[in-house]
Scaffold this motif. Structure first.
Motif, PDB file in Angstrom:
ATOM      1  N   MET A   1       0.843  -1.186   0.000  1.00 31.28           N
ATOM      2  CA  MET A   1       0.000   0.000   0.000  1.00 31.28           C
ATOM      3  C   MET A   1       0.888   1.248   0.000  1.00 31.28           C
ATOM      4  O   MET A   1       1.890   1.297   0.717  1.00 31.28           O
ATOM      5  N   LYS A   2       0.536   2.225  -0.831  1.00 33.39           N
ATOM      6  CA  LYS A   2       1.362   3.411  -0.965  1.00 33.39           C
ATOM      7  C   LYS A   2       0.477   4.654  -1.007  1.00 33.39           C
ATOM      8  O   LYS A   2      -0.615   4.637  -1.560  1.00 33.39           O
ATOM      9  N   SER A   3       0.982   5.745  -0.402  1.00 33.42           N
ATOM     10  CA  SER A   3       0.290   7.026  -0.497  1.00 33.42           C
ATOM     11  C   SER A   3       1.293   8.100  -0.873  1.00 33.42           C
ATOM     12  O   SER A   3       2.482   7.971  -0.587  1.00 33.42           O
ATOM     13  N   CYS A   4       0.801   9.144  -1.545  1.00 35.09           N
ATOM     14  CA  CYS A   4       1.670  10.230  -2.002  1.00 35.09           C
ATOM     15  C   CYS A   4       1.238  11.545  -1.371  1.00 35.09           C
ATOM     16  O   CYS A   4       0.039  11.843  -1.284  1.00 35.09           O
ATOM     17  N   LEU A   5       2.237  12.325  -0.937  1.00 37.79           N
ATOM     18  CA  LEU A   5       1.991  13.641  -0.364  1.00 37.79           C
ATOM     19  C   LEU A   5       2.737  14.670  -1.217  1.00 37.79           C
ATOM     20  O   LEU A   5       3.968  14.682  -1.262  1.00 37.79           O
ATOM     21  N   PHE A   6       1.986  15.521  -1.908  1.00 36.51           N
ATOM     22  CA  PHE A   6       2.585  16.535  -2.774  1.00 36.51           C
ATOM     23  C   PHE A   6       2.827  17.808  -1.960  1.00 36.51           C
ATOM     24  O   PHE A   6       1.891  18.486  -1.551  1.00 36.51           O
ATOM     25  N   ILE A   7       4.093  18.119  -1.748  1.00 38.30           N
ATOM     26  CA  ILE A   7       4.487  19.254  -0.914  1.00 38.30           C
ATOM     27  C   ILE A   7       4.813  20.497  -1.746  1.00 38.30           C
ATOM     28  O   ILE A   7       4.615  21.621  -1.311  1.00 38.30           O
ATOM     29  N   GLY A   8       5.333  20.303  -2.955  1.00 36.73           N
ATOM     30  CA  GLY A   8       5.702  21.429  -3.804  1.00 36.73           C
ATOM     31  C   GLY A   8       6.853  22.226  -3.225  1.00 36.73           C
ATOM     32  O   GLY A   8       7.889  21.674  -2.851  1.00 36.73           O
ATOM     33  N   ASP A   9       6.668  23.541  -3.108  1.00 34.47           N
ATOM     34  CA  ASP A   9       7.728  24.433  -2.594  1.00 34.47           C
ATOM     35  C   ASP A   9       7.581  24.704  -1.096  1.00 34.47           C
ATOM     36  O   ASP A   9       8.245  25.607  -0.569  1.00 34.47           O
ATOM     37  N   LEU A  10       6.733  23.955  -0.409  1.00 33.80           N
ATOM     38  CA  LEU A  10       6.484  24.211   1.008  1.00 33.80           C
ATOM     39  C   LEU A  10       7.774  24.079   1.812  1.00 33.80           C
ATOM     40  O   LEU A  10       8.476  23.062   1.721  1.00 33.80           O
ATOM     41  N   PRO A  11       8.123  25.083   2.611  1.00 31.42           N
ATOM     42  CA  PRO A  11       9.360  25.009   3.411  1.00 31.42           C
ATOM     43  C   PRO A  11       9.198  24.076   4.608  1.00 31.42           C
ATOM     44  O   PRO A  11       8.086  23.682   4.967  1.00 31.42           O
ATOM     45  N   LEU A  12      10.325  23.771   5.251  1.00 30.63           N
ATOM     46  CA  LEU A  12      10.294  22.898   6.429  1.00 30.63           C
ATOM     47  C   LEU A  12       9.810  23.697   7.650  1.00 30.63           C
ATOM     48  O   LEU A  12      10.594  24.088   8.514  1.00 30.63           O
ATOM     49  N   ASP A  13       8.531  23.911   7.714  1.00 30.30           N
ATOM     50  CA  ASP A  13       7.967  24.640   8.846  1.00 30.30           C
ATOM     51  C   ASP A  13       6.869  23.794   9.486  1.00 30.30           C
ATOM     52  O   ASP A  13       6.724  22.600   9.193  1.00 30.30           O
ATOM     53  N   SER A  14       6.071  24.407  10.345  1.00 30.82           N
ATOM     54  CA  SER A  14       5.060  23.650  11.096  1.00 30.82           C
ATOM     55  C   SER A  14       4.013  23.030  10.173  1.00 30.82           C
ATOM     56  O   SER A  14       3.548  21.905  10.406  1.00 30.82           O
ATOM     57  N   LEU A  15       3.627  23.742   9.114  1.00 32.45           N
ATOM     58  CA  LEU A  15       2.636  23.187   8.188  1.00 32.45           C
ATOM     59  C   LEU A  15       3.194  21.976   7.459  1.00 32.45           C
ATOM     60  O   LEU A  15       2.482  20.972   7.263  1.00 32.45           O
ATOM     61  N   PHE A  16       4.464  22.035   7.070  1.00 31.65           N
ATOM     62  CA  PHE A  16       5.094  20.900   6.393  1.00 31.65           C
ATOM     63  C   PHE A  16       4.996  19.649   7.266  1.00 31.65           C
ATOM     64  O   PHE A  16       4.551  18.585   6.824  1.00 31.65           O
ATOM     65  N   PHE A  17       5.451  19.784   8.513  1.00 36.20           N
ATOM     66  CA  PHE A  17       5.472  18.604   9.384  1.00 36.20           C
ATOM     67  C   PHE A  17       4.069  18.196   9.842  1.00 36.20           C
ATOM     68  O   PHE A  17       3.820  17.026  10.115  1.00 36.20           O
ATOM     69  N   LEU A  18       3.147  19.156   9.901  1.00 36.28           N
ATOM     70  CA  LEU A  18       1.760  18.809  10.217  1.00 36.28           C
ATOM     71  C   LEU A  18       1.197  17.901   9.134  1.00 36.28           C
ATOM     72  O   LEU A  18       0.562  16.877   9.415  1.00 36.28           O
ATOM     73  N   ARG A  19       1.460  18.261   7.868  1.00 34.01           N
ATOM     74  CA  ARG A  19       0.954  17.440   6.763  1.00 34.01           C
ATOM     75  C   ARG A  19       1.654  16.080   6.731  1.00 34.01           C
ATOM     76  O   ARG A  19       1.032  15.050   6.420  1.00 34.01           O
ATOM     77  N   LEU A  20       2.942  16.071   7.058  1.00 32.18           N
ATOM     78  CA  LEU A  20       3.672  14.810   7.093  1.00 32.18           C
ATOM     79  C   LEU A  20       3.134  13.899   8.198  1.00 32.18           C
ATOM     80  O   LEU A  20       2.942  12.692   7.997  1.00 32.18           O
ATOM     81  N   GLU A  21       2.884  14.497   9.369  1.00 32.44           N
ATOM     82  CA  GLU A  21       2.301  13.735  10.488  1.00 32.44           C
ATOM     83  C   GLU A  21       0.968  13.101  10.071  1.00 32.44           C
ATOM     84  O   GLU A  21       0.703  11.931  10.352  1.00 32.44           O
ATOM     85  N   ASN A  22       0.143  13.887   9.403  1.00 32.44           N
ATOM     86  CA  ASN A  22      -1.180  13.384   9.006  1.00 32.44           C
ATOM     87  C   ASN A  22      -1.077  12.284   7.957  1.00 32.44           C
ATOM     88  O   ASN A  22      -1.889  11.353   7.936  1.00 32.44           O
ATOM     89  N   ALA A  23      -0.079  12.389   7.085  1.00 38.28           N
ATOM     90  CA  ALA A  23       0.112  11.333   6.087  1.00 38.28           C
ATOM     91  C   ALA A  23       0.416  10.006   6.770  1.00 38.28           C
ATOM     92  O   ALA A  23      -0.088   8.949   6.378  1.00 38.28           O
ATOM     93  N   PHE A  24       1.234  10.051   7.821  1.00 38.68           N
ATOM     94  CA  PHE A  24       1.536   8.836   8.580  1.00 38.68           C
ATOM     95  C   PHE A  24       0.332   8.400   9.414  1.00 38.68           C
ATOM     96  O   PHE A  24       0.044   7.204   9.542  1.00 38.68           O
ATOM     97  N   LEU A  25      -0.360   9.377   9.984  1.00 38.06           N
ATOM     98  CA  LEU A  25      -1.507   9.076  10.829  1.00 38.06           C
ATOM     99  C   LEU A  25      -2.564   8.273  10.070  1.00 38.06           C
ATOM    100  O   LEU A  25      -3.167   7.335  10.601  1.00 38.06           O
ATOM    101  N   LEU A  26      -2.788   8.633   8.805  1.00 36.27           N
ATOM    102  CA  LEU A  26      -3.848   8.005   8.021  1.00 36.27           C
ATOM    103  C   LEU A  26      -3.372   6.779   7.242  1.00 36.27           C
ATOM    104  O   LEU A  26      -4.154   6.181   6.503  1.00 36.27           O
ATOM    105  N   SER A  27      -2.118   6.411   7.404  1.00 38.76           N
ATOM    106  CA  SER A  27      -1.588   5.228   6.723  1.00 38.76           C
ATOM    107  C   SER A  27      -1.561   4.038   7.675  1.00 38.76           C
ATOM    108  O   SER A  27      -1.556   4.194   8.899  1.00 38.76           O
ATOM    109  N   GLU A  28      -1.506   2.855   7.094  1.00 39.82           N
ATOM    110  CA  GLU A  28      -1.477   1.634   7.900  1.00 39.82           C
ATOM    111  C   GLU A  28      -0.042   1.145   8.068  1.00 39.82           C
ATOM    112  O   GLU A  28       0.846   1.487   7.274  1.00 39.82           O
ATOM    113  N   ASN A  29       0.178   0.355   9.086  1.00 40.62           N
ATOM    114  CA  ASN A  29       1.506  -0.206   9.352  1.00 40.62           C
ATOM    115  C   ASN A  29       2.024  -0.928   8.113  1.00 40.62           C
ATOM    116  O   ASN A  29       1.301  -1.717   7.499  1.00 40.62           O
TER     117      ASN A  29
END
Length: 392
Positions: A1-29
């Protein structure tokens, strides 16, 4: 199972890591997560983040050798799956909380400990259909009754009407409070059930408002509450089992109540009071919907477990024994009904005969409804005869 997160030019700030956290949160082991960015300098930061979180970082690659953008950073999820899949249609998960059927619940959510986490005592195959009918036929007590067209009657008849309306109000409060007691005990996993019960509660509130207004239209207002009525309704109120309560209220009580409302509707129409007759028609239409739910609920439950018939027999005779030891029926109500049916004192005897005929009709119709629920005709007749003489 695979999911993709399109970040574009988003810098490494709180929104970046918030979206990354959610990508993991909604994925399965064991799932692969690809973060697609226009930046090619995130490898070190993302590998450190993954190590800190206990996740796996697999590296970076470019989507195109000739492109300066679209770099793919690949992870694998090592942490546990946070949202459980649960799809049993008849049993609610312990941690369902206030989420409806179909919602995936995050692990660690609190347990509400709903009493009814299985639909075997609350289900009807016609829930959605009945609920749609409730929405379609909602009416407004202030706008849909022509209160100004209610004709005047003699003082004795006005009193009889006020007394009857008082009785109806008490019964409607019973029909409002009883499902209210169970509403918060039912898991929202069975969303259609609490929605339908809420519509029933709304119907009863509207009936209460309307019957009080009709009592007030006599210029007398609400009148007397008899011990017989109080005890009969209390015997319903004190029942704490949904299956038994639904049977007593929706099938036995409200089933009888629709016959009473039809009788009163005919009586008002014969007196030329079309406004009151229409009020009783609207209330009766609502009550017929409640009866339909009750009958389909009981029919479904008995089809699943025929032995439950013994529970119904037990609760009917328990109620009969309780009321037999208390009082009989409201003579004040019966006289008021006879006055209304007769149109006044001159024909009260005929009105009383018709009230007695109504009671026989109620018993016959109760028996018929019980047979339709799947109860043997002989037992259905016994249960019908054991019903309280106070109608509800």
């Amino acid at each position: 199972m695979k999911s993709c997160l399109f970040i574009g030019d988003l810098p490494l700030d709180s929104l970046f890591f918030l979206r990354l956290e959610n990508a993991f949160l909604l994925s399965e082991n064991g799932a692969y997560i690809e973060v697609i960015s226009n930046r090619d300098d995130l490898e070190y930061d993302l590998s450190v983040w993954a190590k800190f979180k206990g996740e796996g970082f697999l590296g970076k690659q470019s989507l195109s050798k000739h492109s300066k953008g679209n770099f793919v950073y690949t992870f694998i999820k090592h942490s546990h799956t946070r949202f459980a899949r649960f799809s049993h249609p008849h049993i609610a998960p312990d941690a369902q909380g206030l989420a409806p059927y179909g919602v995936r619940i995050e692990s660690g959510s609190p347990h509400y400990h709903f009493r009814y986490e299985h639909d075997n005592e609350i289900f009807s195959p016609h829930l959605d259909e009945i609920y749609e009918d409730a929405k379609k036929h909602t009416w407004n007590a202030s706008k849909d009754i022509k209160w100004q067209e209610i004709p005047p009657f003699s003082p004795k008849l006005q009193f009889a009407i006020a007394q009857i309306m008082t009785y109806l109000v008490e019964n409607e409060f019973s029909a409002l409070y009883i499902p209210s007691q169970f509403l918060a005990q039912i898991s929202p996993y069975f969303t259609s059930v609490p929605l339908l019960l809420a519509s029933i509660i709304g119907d009863e509130a509207r009936h209460i408002e309307s019957f009080i207004k009709r009592a007030n239209a006599t210029s007398l207002g609400v009148q007397y509450s008899t011990l017989a009525t109080q005890q009969s309704l209390y015997s319903l109120y004190k029942q704490k089992d949904y299956f038994k309560s639904s049977f007593l209220l929706h099938v036995m009580g409200e089933g009888t109540f629709i016959d009473l409302l039809a009788f009163l509707e005919e009586s008002f129409r014969a007196l030329g009071d079309e406004a009151s007759a229409h009020l009783l028609y609207l209330a009766r239409r609502d009550e017929a919907r409640h009866v339909r739910y009750g009958m389909s609920n009981i029919t479904h439950s008995l089809a699943q477990n025929p032995a439950k018939i013994n529970m119904l027999k037990e609760v009917v005779f328990e109620r009969k024994n309780y009321l037999s030891a208390q009082s009989s029926e409201s003579t004040l109500l019966l006289e008021s009904m006879a006055l209304l049916r007769g149109g006044g004192e001159e024909r009260i005897s005929q009105g009383f005969e018709e009230v007695l005929a109504l009671k026989q009709k109620m018993e016959k119709n109760r028996t018929k409804r019980l047979v339709e629920c799947g109860i043997d005709e002989e037992l259905a007749l016994d249960l019908s005869k054991a019903h309280t003489p106070n109608f509800m």
